[in-house]
Design a protein around this motif. Structure first.
Motif, PDB file in Angstrom:
ATOM      1  N   PHE A  96       0.820  -1.211   0.000  1.00  0.00           N
ATOM      2  CA  PHE A  96       0.000   0.000   0.000  1.00  0.00           C
ATOM      3  C   PHE A  96       0.855   1.263   0.000  1.00  0.00           C
ATOM      4  O   PHE A  96       0.636   2.172  -0.805  1.00  0.00           O
ATOM      5  N   LEU A 126      -5.991   0.223  -6.554  1.00  0.00           N
ATOM      6  CA  LEU A 126      -5.921   0.373  -5.107  1.00  0.00           C
ATOM      7  C   LEU A 126      -6.956  -0.513  -4.415  1.00  0.00           C
ATOM      8  O   LEU A 126      -6.643  -1.216  -3.448  1.00  0.00           O
ATOM      9  N   ALA A 130      -6.061  -3.742  -2.078  1.00  0.00           N
ATOM     10  CA  ALA A 130      -6.236  -3.496  -0.650  1.00  0.00           C
ATOM     11  C   ALA A 130      -7.379  -4.317  -0.047  1.00  0.00           C
ATOM     12  O   ALA A 130      -7.228  -4.861   1.049  1.00  0.00           O
TER      13      ALA A 130
END
Length: 158
Positions: A96, A126, A130
């Motif tokens: 991240f 993302l 994630a």
């Protein structure tokens, strides 16, 4: 052989195993950082005739699928090294923060362009990396709670 010598042998063996686990965790973190950089670099791939064949400039964000598959795999590999949640989440955190630094701050650039703010693919990259990674960390937390009854209270018991 004295019994205290056996204890020293077992602690030396445990230390040897711990050293290998730390080394493997470092390698997993390096792999997570390299994956984040490569996923960011290859995110703007298109069928434009330059690298891929010409298909009306259709986007080909294959790195989103790579992120969705690899971040939970890295988390599960790290979870196999230790029962600590931080150890399991470390590859996800490295992925991240590398994605944020490399994708938004873009080291070495002189302009204000960013790699991840171009269109919908940056946000999807993302999210695809994630969310499955966070679910894998949650699975580690649930497994830890199930393996240690009495340590964690359920919500209904007062």
């Amino acid at each position: 052989m004295h019994p205290s010598d056996r204890q020293d042998d077992t602690t030396a063996t445990g230390g040897h195993r711990t050293g290998w686990r730390v080394l493997l965790l470092l390698l997993l973190c390096v792999e997570a950082a390299v994956l984040a950089v490569l996923e960011t670099i290859y995110l703007p791939l298109r069928f434009d005739g330059t690298l891929l064949p010409e298909l009306a400039d259709f986007p080909f964000p294959v790195t989103i699928a790579v992120a969705a598959v690899m971040t939970p795999v890295l988390v599960s590999w790290a979870a196999s090294l230790s029962t600590r949640v931080f150890t399991a989440s470390l590859p996800l955190l490295v992925w991240f923060f590398t994605l944020m630094i490399f994708g938004y701050l873009e080291p070495g650039s002189t302009g204000s362009s960013t790699l991840l703010l171009q269109d919908w693919r940056g946000l999807l990259l993302l999210a695809a990396g994630a969310f499955p990674g966070a679910v894998a960390v949650g699975a580690v937390m649930a497994r830890n709670a199930a393996n240690r009854p009495g340590l964690y209270e359920t919500a209904g018991i007062q």
